[in-house]
Design a protein around this motif. Sequence first.
Motif, PDB file in Angstrom:
ATOM      1  N   ASP A   1      -9.425   8.228   9.351  1.00  0.00           N
ATOM      2  CA  ASP A   1      -8.509   8.231  10.485  1.00  0.00           C
ATOM      3  C   ASP A   1      -7.601   7.007  10.414  1.00  0.00           C
ATOM      4  O   ASP A   1      -7.942   5.984   9.805  1.00  0.00           O
ATOM      5  N   ASN A   2      -6.453   7.124  11.054  1.00  0.00           N
ATOM      6  CA  ASN A   2      -5.528   5.993  11.208  1.00  0.00           C
ATOM      7  C   ASN A   2      -5.061   5.407   9.871  1.00  0.00           C
ATOM      8  O   ASN A   2      -4.889   4.188   9.744  1.00  0.00           O
ATOM      9  N   LEU A   3      -4.853   6.269   8.874  1.00  0.00           N
ATOM     10  CA  LEU A   3      -4.280   5.798   7.619  1.00  0.00           C
ATOM     11  C   LEU A   3      -2.853   5.304   7.846  1.00  0.00           C
ATOM     12  O   LEU A   3      -2.095   5.869   8.633  1.00  0.00           O
ATOM     13  N   SER A   4      -2.472   4.248   7.145  1.00  0.00           N
ATOM     14  CA  SER A   4      -1.092   3.767   7.207  1.00  0.00           C
ATOM     15  C   SER A   4      -0.758   3.091   5.889  1.00  0.00           C
ATOM     16  O   SER A   4      -1.655   2.684   5.130  1.00  0.00           O
TER      17      SER A   4
ATOM     18  N   THR B   1       0.857  -1.185   0.000  1.00  0.00           N
ATOM     19  CA  THR B   1       0.000   0.000   0.000  1.00  0.00           C
ATOM     20  C   THR B   1       0.894   1.235   0.000  1.00  0.00           C
ATOM     21  O   THR B   1       1.860   1.309   0.761  1.00  0.00           O
ATOM     22  N   VAL B   2       0.567   2.190  -0.848  1.00  0.00           N
ATOM     23  CA  VAL B   2       1.383   3.400  -1.011  1.00  0.00           C
ATOM     24  C   VAL B   2       0.499   4.622  -0.769  1.00  0.00           C
ATOM     25  O   VAL B   2      -0.629   4.697  -1.276  1.00  0.00           O
ATOM     26  N   ILE B   3       1.003   5.579  -0.001  1.00  0.00           N
ATOM     27  CA  ILE B   3       0.343   6.873   0.173  1.00  0.00           C
ATOM     28  C   ILE B   3       1.155   7.933  -0.561  1.00  0.00           C
ATOM     29  O   ILE B   3       2.365   8.062  -0.355  1.00  0.00           O
ATOM     30  N   ASP B   4       0.478   8.677  -1.428  1.00  0.00           N
ATOM     31  CA  ASP B   4       1.078   9.808  -2.137  1.00  0.00           C
ATOM     32  C   ASP B   4       0.527  11.077  -1.486  1.00  0.00           C
ATOM     33  O   ASP B   4      -0.590  11.494  -1.758  1.00  0.00           O
ATOM     34  N   PHE B   5       1.336  11.694  -0.625  1.00  0.00           N
ATOM     35  CA  PHE B   5       0.914  12.849   0.171  1.00  0.00           C
ATOM     36  C   PHE B   5       1.213  14.114  -0.618  1.00  0.00           C
ATOM     37  O   PHE B   5       2.377  14.467  -0.824  1.00  0.00           O
ATOM     38  N   GLY B   6       0.159  14.800  -1.090  1.00  0.00           N
ATOM     39  CA  GLY B   6       0.323  15.916  -2.018  1.00  0.00           C
ATOM     40  C   GLY B   6       0.399  15.373  -3.419  1.00  0.00           C
ATOM     41  O   GLY B   6       1.378  15.592  -4.142  1.00  0.00           O
ATOM     42  N   CYS B   7      -0.640  14.653  -3.840  1.00  0.00           N
ATOM     43  CA  CYS B   7      -0.566  13.806  -5.034  1.00  0.00           C
ATOM     44  C   CYS B   7      -0.503  14.584  -6.344  1.00  0.00           C
ATOM     45  O   CYS B   7      -0.046  14.045  -7.355  1.00  0.00           O
TER      46      CYS B   7
END
Length: 294
Positions: free
Chosen positions: A220-223, A161-167
């Motif tokens: 909430d609680n994204l990871s 799983t990948v989070i792109d912060f400021g996509c």
Amino acid sequence: MPWIQLKINTTGNDAETLSDALIESGAVSVTFLDTHDNPVFEPLPGETLLWGDTDAIGLYDAETDMAAVIAMLENEPLLGKGFAHKIEQLEDKDWEREWMDNFHPMRFGQRLWICPSWRDVPDPTAVNVMLDPGLAFGTGTHPTTAMCLEWLDGLDLEGKTVIDFGCGSGILAIAALKLGAAQAIGIDIDPQAIQASRDNAQRNGVSERLSLYLPNDQPDNLSADVVVANILAGPLRELAPLISVLPVTGGHLGLSGILASQSQGVADAYQGLFELDPVAEKDEWCRITGVKKA
């Protein structure tokens, strides 16, 4: 259509006033150019950042009587009689066509290509992301985006799983999905970025695996196993407590949008929770990566 460009040197303090005068004299647009070619970075809300030595450039229709424009501007207290200026004719071009002709497929790392839709894919067997410049930042041409793409290409993303912060355009999240990630999450403060990311995900056939949120709407609680944030040094420092909790233990963090001279300040904000790698640099920009400590 052809245009006439009027360039006047001024200061940062006077540039806005001069801009108003140029518009009143018939300019259809005014831009500011740093005389010393120094970069200006994203301002805070409501703030306009200008330079100490600034060229104000007014753009006029080719039929404009520039002698009358100069006479009108000579009445401005900032300028006065005989003020220094430069008038240039701009060649009439099909600017959209010229821009498209100069935008080519680009390779990042060993497997990944970013390709505009109007170009042939150089390697059909590679990981190809189809992306056209549009509403939001992120096409791969900027060194910060390029370094993030190269970093993602070097990771084992299979099933992650990948989070792109400021996509922005969604380029990093979409690249991660096409490199094997099971799902990606894009977060951005700009609704246009969310829309651009959604459109680009659909174009690349990964929209079902990409979730997109404005900050107020995110769960909430994204990871995630991998978190990448290609924004700016100031926000990266200020948002360190929020960004730092997103990677799971042993997860990867990638930060960019940072000038090399700003790298230590950003690294200091994260090194308590991450084992940081040596800073990577490209064209005065840098990327900071690391792994979440236990």
